[in-house]
Scaffold this motif. Structure first.
Motif, PDB file in Angstrom:
ATOM      1  N   SER A 237       0.838  -1.115  -0.033  1.00  0.00           N
ATOM      2  CA  SER A 237       0.051   0.101   0.134  1.00  0.00           C
ATOM      3  C   SER A 237       0.728   1.150   0.098  1.00  0.00           C
ATOM      4  O   SER A 237       0.508   2.257  -0.659  1.00  0.00           O
ATOM      5  CB  SER A 237      -0.804  -0.247   1.283  1.00  0.00           C
ATOM      6  N   THR A 238       1.739   1.245   0.904  1.00  0.00           N
ATOM      7  CA  THR A 238       2.699   2.239   0.931  1.00  0.00           C
ATOM      8  C   THR A 238       3.731   2.605  -0.294  1.00  0.00           C
ATOM      9  O   THR A 238       3.620   3.841  -0.901  1.00  0.00           O
ATOM     10  CB  THR A 238       3.597   2.229   2.145  1.00  0.00           C
ATOM     11  N   CYS A 239       4.106   1.456  -0.691  1.00  0.00           N
ATOM     12  CA  CYS A 239       4.823   1.487  -2.299  1.00  0.00           C
ATOM     13  C   CYS A 239       4.119   2.130  -3.260  1.00  0.00           C
ATOM     14  O   CYS A 239       4.334   2.931  -4.037  1.00  0.00           O
ATOM     15  CB  CYS A 239       5.414   0.305  -2.378  1.00  0.00           C
ATOM     16  N   ALA A 240       2.847   1.630  -3.405  1.00  0.00           N
ATOM     17  CA  ALA A 240       1.999   2.214  -4.500  1.00  0.00           C
ATOM     18  C   ALA A 240       1.458   3.709  -4.330  1.00  0.00           C
ATOM     19  O   ALA A 240       1.508   4.271  -5.243  1.00  0.00           O
ATOM     20  CB  ALA A 240       0.574   1.292  -4.447  1.00  0.00           C
ATOM     21  N   ALA A 241       1.325   4.163  -2.908  1.00  0.00           N
ATOM     22  CA  ALA A 241       1.073   5.462  -2.801  1.00  0.00           C
ATOM     23  C   ALA A 241       2.211   6.379  -3.330  1.00  0.00           C
ATOM     24  O   ALA A 241       2.166   7.335  -3.810  1.00  0.00           O
ATOM     25  CB  ALA A 241       0.915   5.893  -1.292  1.00  0.00           C
ATOM     26  N   ALA A 242       3.589   5.792  -2.946  1.00  0.00           N
ATOM     27  CA  ALA A 242       4.733   6.472  -3.174  1.00  0.00           C
ATOM     28  C   ALA A 242       5.024   6.638  -4.786  1.00  0.00           C
ATOM     29  O   ALA A 242       5.203   7.714  -5.282  1.00  0.00           O
ATOM     30  CB  ALA A 242       5.907   6.183  -2.444  1.00  0.00           C
ATOM     31  N   LEU A 243       4.940   5.265  -5.324  1.00  0.00           N
ATOM     32  CA  LEU A 243       4.887   5.533  -7.031  1.00  0.00           C
ATOM     33  C   LEU A 243       3.867   6.306  -7.414  1.00  0.00           C
ATOM     34  O   LEU A 243       4.106   6.980  -8.520  1.00  0.00           O
ATOM     35  CB  LEU A 243       4.692   3.985  -7.263  1.00  0.00           C
ATOM     36  N   ASP A 244       2.608   6.302  -6.863  1.00  0.00           N
ATOM     37  CA  ASP A 244       1.624   7.005  -7.732  1.00  0.00           C
ATOM     38  C   ASP A 244       1.865   8.520  -7.716  1.00  0.00           C
ATOM     39  O   ASP A 244       1.834   9.357  -8.453  1.00  0.00           O
ATOM     40  CB  ASP A 244       0.268   6.827  -6.867  1.00  0.00           C
ATOM     41  N   SER A 245       2.591   8.795  -6.313  1.00  0.00           N
ATOM     42  CA  SER A 245       2.819  10.399  -6.298  1.00  0.00           C
ATOM     43  C   SER A 245       4.094  10.619  -7.335  1.00  0.00           C
ATOM     44  O   SER A 245       4.016  11.916  -7.769  1.00  0.00           O
ATOM     45  CB  SER A 245       3.342  10.602  -4.760  1.00  0.00           C
ATOM     46  N   ALA A 246       4.808   9.808  -7.525  1.00  0.00           N
ATOM     47  CA  ALA A 246       6.031  10.141  -8.380  1.00  0.00           C
ATOM     48  C   ALA A 246       5.712  10.093  -9.725  1.00  0.00           C
ATOM     49  O   ALA A 246       6.191  10.373 -10.589  1.00  0.00           O
ATOM     50  CB  ALA A 246       7.097   9.157  -8.057  1.00  0.00           C
ATOM     51  N   SER A 247       4.262   9.456 -10.091  1.00  0.00           N
ATOM     52  CA  SER A 247       4.071   9.177 -11.607  1.00  0.00           C
ATOM     53  C   SER A 247       3.155  10.264 -12.040  1.00  0.00           C
ATOM     54  O   SER A 247       2.481  10.165 -13.167  1.00  0.00           O
ATOM     55  CB  SER A 247       3.242   7.754 -11.576  1.00  0.00           C
ATOM     56  N   THR A 248       2.804  11.289 -11.354  1.00  0.00           N
ATOM     57  CA  THR A 248       2.205  12.509 -12.179  1.00  0.00           C
ATOM     58  C   THR A 248       2.784  12.994 -13.315  1.00  0.00           C
ATOM     59  O   THR A 248       3.794  13.148 -13.489  1.00  0.00           O
ATOM     60  CB  THR A 248       2.165  13.779 -11.103  1.00  0.00           C
TER      61      THR A 248
END
Length: 452
Positions: free
Chosen positions: A116-127
């Motif tokens: 969950s935390t990894c997905a949130a961080a990757l999502d934030s970086a993928s804008t």
């Protein structure tokens, strides 16, 4: 694949240089693992950079600095291996041994622990990115790509990860599979075995995956394809040499094998052989090289002591790459050093004894020297079988790595010309492969972006 960690201590990635870049030229490159998993992504990143793109490496926290020293932007989507060991309640060395001894531990403690935390961080970086290029072991990548509706390129670093019915993995975890050569009946068996394994994965981890998907507004999908290249991937990229494995007949249409994307630096910055190593090489006959890479080395046990005994028993010189920051030390005809660039060292050896990690295997093939592979975990067993099938080396179970057994096999490698002949032929053929450049061009074509 040998992991750094999936446990995360924060939800926001470390950033450098964001905001000043052109969004449509930004490409996320996400990977999890040791140097053998990181180096191909650095190489591909540099090739994309030279083509006018802005690659952003999404990696473990302790790999961010190395990526930046290599001249690439990087963000942290998960912390380093020490956090994983702490979560497991083990020392660094004991955690390595535990993971090497049980691949389910790697899946649960590394790849899934804090998805969950990894997905949130990757999502934030993928804008505002043009694409996400990710190792199949970054389980968050397909989730984020689907949520953001951006092209996904799935990177496969190990031939066994193609999960082909005609070229099944040869590892202890896939003991039930039938192997080369495979006909129609054997292929049906292998497909049934894969189906059973996928069903088990779904029963064990489907709800966990679906909870994270729900956090990103996505419908349930389960875990049947947890370790497969995602079906919606725009491209499946085999980043290893066609000398090691050909494209299997049941590969998806959008699959390419491009060769090893080679990057060779411990620090990230350009490196050379240390003067002591150069002097040692110049002082006598080509030595034996012994290495366990950057993960298995922490569970080496008596490997290096036995290696030194083997060299002395055979009357040969040896270089032991023992990991860490150990200073150079020479005792008789044996040199111990933490690390040396494989691309500069391996070709000056008589033979290479190693664990079978994909990065080390690629460098050894490129050097054109016979190999003795002593696998410790996972895909290393499969690589050992492939090297034997090619005729470029032999394998030995790590529990049988003794003076008498290993010395006998090394002597065979050195005394039978066929091993050297095959290794040199493969190395010559690999000079036609330019893995990083081919990967970058394939990515650009797949996502429909023009070169700058």
């Amino acid at each position: 694949m040998a992991p750094p960690s999936s446990a995360a201590s924060r939800t926001q990635p470390t950033r450098a240089g964001f905001g000043a870049q052109s969004g449509t030229r930004r490409i996320i490159l996400a990977t999890v693992g040791t140097q053998g998993d990181l180096h191909p992504f650095i190489a591909i990143g540099k090739a994309l950079q030279s083509r006018g793109f802005v690659p952003i490496l999404a990696v473990a926290d302790d790999q961010v600095g190395k990526c930046r020293r290599a001249g690439l932007d990087a963000v942290s989507i998960l912390p380093g291996f020490e956090v994983t060991a702490k979560h497991m309640g083990l020392s660094h060395e004991d955690a390595v041994r535990r993971i090497m001894g049980n691949q389910r531990v790697m899946l649960e403690q590394v790849l899934l622990r804090d998805l969950s935390t990894c997905a949130a961080a990757l999502d934030s970086a993928s804008t505002d990115v043009a694409a996400i290029v990710a190792s199949i072991f970054v389980i968050a990548a397909p989730i984020v790509a689907e949520k953001r509706d951006v092209p996904l390129v799935s990177v496969i670093l190990q031939p066994m990860a193609m999960l082909s019915a005609f070229d099944a993995p040869r590892t202890p975890d896939f003991w039930m599979m039938l192997h080369h050569p495979v006909g129609a009946v054997s292929a049906r068996w292998n497909r049934a075995a894969y189906a059973t394994l996928r069903w088990l994965l779904d029963r064990l981890y489907g709800r966990r995956i679906d909870r994270v998907r729900a956090e990103h507004g996505l419908p349930p999908a389960g875990a049947r394809n947890l370790l497969d290249p995602p079906k919606h991937a725009r491209l499946r990229l085999g980043c290893y040499s066609a000398q090691l494995a050909q494209l299997p007949p049941d590969a998806a249409a959008a699959t390419r094998i491009v060769g090893f994307p080679l990057f060779d630096s411990e620090s990230g910055a350009p490196e050379m052989l240390e003067p002591t190593v150069k002097e040692f090489l110049a002082a006598g006959a080509p030595p034996l090289i012994f290495t366990l890479g950057t993960f298995a080395v922490d569970g080496a046990g008596s490997f290096y002591e036995t290696a030194a005994q083997i060299a002395r028993h055979m009357g040969m010189r040896a270089i032991l790459l023992v990991g860490g920051t150990e200073p150079v030390g020479v005792h008789a005809d044996v040199l111990r050093i933490g690390y040396a660039p494989h691309s500069l060292l391996f070709s000056r050896s008589a033979a290479i004894v190693h664990h079978g990690g994909v990065g080390t295997t690629g460098q050894a093939l490129r050097a054109g020297r016979p190999q003795l592979i002593v696998p410790h975990m996972g895909d290393q067993h499969d690589h050992a079988h492939r090297i034997m099938r090619l005729g470029a080396g032999l394998r030995l179970h790590r529990r049988r790595f003794t003076l008498s057994r290993a010395a006998k096999l090394i002597e065979t490698l050195l005394s039978e010309p066929s091993y050297r002949f095959v290794a040199e032929r493969i190395a010559r053929d690999m000079t036609e492969e330019h893995g990083a450049e081919a990967a970058a061009d394939a990515i650009i074509r797949a996502i429909g972006e023009p070169r700058a």
